[in-house]
Write a protein that holds these residues in place. Structure first.
Motif, PDB file in Angstrom:
ATOM      1  N   ASN A  27      11.230  69.182  23.998  1.00  0.00           N
ATOM      2  CA  ASN A  27      10.562  68.892  22.726  1.00  0.00           C
ATOM      3  C   ASN A  27      11.400  69.369  21.545  1.00  0.00           C
ATOM      4  O   ASN A  27      11.537  68.672  20.533  1.00  0.00           O
ATOM      5  CB  ASN A  27       9.190  69.554  22.684  1.00  0.00           C
ATOM      6  N   ARG A  31      -0.940  68.856  22.458  1.00  0.00           N
ATOM      7  CA  ARG A  31      -0.412  67.496  22.356  1.00  0.00           C
ATOM      8  C   ARG A  31       0.933  67.451  21.647  1.00  0.00           C
ATOM      9  O   ARG A  31       1.335  66.395  21.123  1.00  0.00           O
ATOM     10  CB  ARG A  31      -1.418  66.588  21.650  1.00  0.00           C
ATOM     11  N   ASP A  52       3.859  67.274  22.856  1.00  0.00           N
ATOM     12  CA  ASP A  52       4.737  66.267  23.457  1.00  0.00           C
ATOM     13  C   ASP A  52       4.574  64.913  22.771  1.00  0.00           C
ATOM     14  O   ASP A  52       5.559  64.230  22.484  1.00  0.00           O
ATOM     15  CB  ASP A  52       4.413  66.094  24.944  1.00  0.00           C
ATOM     16  N   VAL A  53       3.333  64.524  22.538  1.00  0.00           N
ATOM     17  CA  VAL A  53       3.053  63.208  21.950  1.00  0.00           C
ATOM     18  C   VAL A  53       3.571  63.145  20.526  1.00  0.00           C
ATOM     19  O   VAL A  53       4.211  62.170  20.114  1.00  0.00           O
ATOM     20  CB  VAL A  53       1.546  62.914  21.984  1.00  0.00           C
ATOM     21  N   SER A  58       7.428  62.957  20.515  1.00  0.00           N
ATOM     22  CA  SER A  58       7.928  61.633  20.897  1.00  0.00           C
ATOM     23  C   SER A  58       7.681  60.608  19.799  1.00  0.00           C
ATOM     24  O   SER A  58       8.525  59.739  19.536  1.00  0.00           O
ATOM     25  CB  SER A  58       7.282  61.175  22.208  1.00  0.00           C
ATOM     26  N   LEU A  84      11.619  56.917  27.558  1.00  0.00           N
ATOM     27  CA  LEU A  84      10.920  58.164  27.876  1.00  0.00           C
ATOM     28  C   LEU A  84       9.887  58.486  26.796  1.00  0.00           C
ATOM     29  O   LEU A  84       8.730  58.810  27.104  1.00  0.00           O
ATOM     30  CB  LEU A  84      11.931  59.301  28.019  1.00  0.00           C
ATOM     31  N   HIS A  85      10.306  58.407  25.550  1.00  0.00           N
ATOM     32  CA  HIS A  85       9.390  58.793  24.464  1.00  0.00           C
ATOM     33  C   HIS A  85       8.279  57.776  24.263  1.00  0.00           C
ATOM     34  O   HIS A  85       7.137  58.143  23.942  1.00  0.00           O
ATOM     35  CB  HIS A  85      10.192  59.032  23.187  1.00  0.00           C
ATOM     36  N   SER A 119       6.949  56.103  26.699  1.00  0.00           N
ATOM     37  CA  SER A 119       6.023  56.333  27.814  1.00  0.00           C
ATOM     38  C   SER A 119       5.127  57.537  27.544  1.00  0.00           C
ATOM     39  O   SER A 119       3.940  57.526  27.915  1.00  0.00           O
ATOM     40  CB  SER A 119       6.805  56.525  29.117  1.00  0.00           C
ATOM     41  N   ARG A 120       5.647  58.553  26.887  1.00  0.00           N
ATOM     42  CA  ARG A 120       4.812  59.730  26.582  1.00  0.00           C
ATOM     43  C   ARG A 120       3.740  59.389  25.552  1.00  0.00           C
ATOM     44  O   ARG A 120       2.594  59.834  25.669  1.00  0.00           O
ATOM     45  CB  ARG A 120       5.692  60.885  26.077  1.00  0.00           C
ATOM     46  N   TYR A 133      -0.669  58.812  26.310  1.00  0.00           N
ATOM     47  CA  TYR A 133      -1.760  59.426  25.547  1.00  0.00           C
ATOM     48  C   TYR A 133      -2.636  58.367  24.872  1.00  0.00           C
ATOM     49  O   TYR A 133      -3.874  58.392  24.977  1.00  0.00           O
ATOM     50  CB  TYR A 133      -1.200  60.369  24.492  1.00  0.00           C
TER      51      TYR A 133
END
Length: 352
Positions: free
Chosen positions: A199, A271, A273-274, A277, A328-329, A331-332, A336
């Motif tokens: 992150n 959250r 991560d979301v 991304s 990847l980002h 998909s994250r 959510y």
């Protein structure tokens, strides 16, 4: 809730910007790029004197004790001036990882003061990055073996250089053998540390991409004000104005997304991560559009060595896959947004 930056954060950003304006002019960067190592010990030392390397090191270890929110401003400056150095990897990403260790941990006690004074260079080999930036120049490398986190001296790592479209990005493949002596954190604790480091690395790249986008926009605006066709500056043509206005809009919409992600990471929100991304994707889109429209208004000469635009454009392209590619980002974010418990809408932006 106060959404403004503190006076200390804004004053520090202004000081760093003024410093880099004179010490990191494009002509000076070209000279550094053409050296064998592509780095300037003198420039890095001057940056350390300004306090940037000490920004997120705790005061107990000789630093300023600021957090991710301050770095969301500083990484924009590193991007805007295309600093040819993996300084953010050491001073921000690696420092953040080391901050998570116990205060009496010998590695933390040894490396954090040296990060603060700018006397050490660290490289980070996160599993999402197939290539490691500045591995050949680092004194220590932070590397992954499964979930475990290892700190490995450069002498124990085999480094194979890999070419980059950006001459200042010194990327390498690394080979090494883990041992109990290099182990820093193992198991679940290591997995959590790598997740947080991802992150922080992604947020670092996002900030730099946003700074690059702003610099490419500024260069394009300056160019269209000077270049003439049919006796008029091309910037007076409506189509050119629209191209650059689109870039400006992308940048302005990406800024609050970046700052929201920095807030989430600094506060340890579940959250984070979301948000990270989302910021990574928004800032990447802004930089790609700025590069595309910059080339549109410069013409083919924008690719040439003599024109400054190519320096910032190549940096944006080379940073794009760093710390997780778009897939990847996306998909994250999708996991959510499409989930059953997604909290969406303006009323859910911040928790009470």
């Amino acid at each position: 809730m106060d959404f403004t930056f503190t006076d200390d954060q804004l004053t520090f950003r202004e000081a760093i910007s003024r410093f880099l304006m004179t010490e990191a002019a494009p002509e000076l960067l070209r000279e550094i790029w053409e050296t064998d190592v592509g780095r300037s010990a003198d420039l890095r030392g001057k940056i350390a004197e300004q306090g940037l390397t000490a920004l997120s090191v705790p005061e107990a270890f000789g630093g300023l004790g600021m957090n991710d929110i301050a770095w969301s401003l500083m990484t924009q400056e590193l991007g805007y001036y295309a600093i040819p150095d993996s300084l953010a990897d050491t001073a921000y990403v690696a420092a953040g990882l080391l901050n998570r260790l116990a205060d009496d941990h010998p590695v933390k006690a040894s490396l954090l003061p040296r990060i603060a004074d700018g006397s050490v260079r660290l490289a980070i080999g996160h599993p999402v990055n197939p290539l490691v930036a500045d591995a050949a120049l680092a004194e220590w490398l932070i590397l992954a073996h499964g979930d475990d986190v290892h700190v490995v001296p450069r002498a124990q790592v085999d480094v194979q250089a890999s070419a980059s479209i950006d001459a200042s990005r010194r990327l390498s493949q690394v080979s090494w053998a883990p041992s109990p002596d290099t182990l820093l954190v193992a198991g679940d604790a290591g997995r959590g540390l790598w997740a947080e480091t991802l992150n922080r690395g992604a947020l670092s790249v996002a900030g730099q991409l946003l700074g690059l986008a702003q610099r490419m926009l500024d260069l394009s605006v300056d160019y269209v004000a000077q270049r003439k066709q049919f006796g008029k500056p091309i910037g007076s043509f409506q189509a050119v104005k629209h191209h650059l206005a689109d870039v400006a809009s992308k940048i302005e919409f990406a800024k609050p997304v970046l700052y929201r992600a920095a807030h989430a990471l600094a506060k340890g929100e579940v959250r984070a991560d979301v948000y990270v991304s989302q910021a990574r994707l928004a800032c990447c889109d802004a930089s790609w559009l700025a590069a595309r429209q910059g080339i549109q208004v410069h013409g083919a000469m924008g690719y040439t060595w003599e024109v400054d635009l190519q320096m910032f454009m190549k940096r944006a392209w080379s940073l794009d896959p760093g710390w997780g590619d778009r897939a990847l980002h996306k998909s994250r974010v999708a996991a959510y947004v499409l989930g059953d418990n997604a909290r969406l809408g303006p009323g859910s932006t911040f928790e009470e």
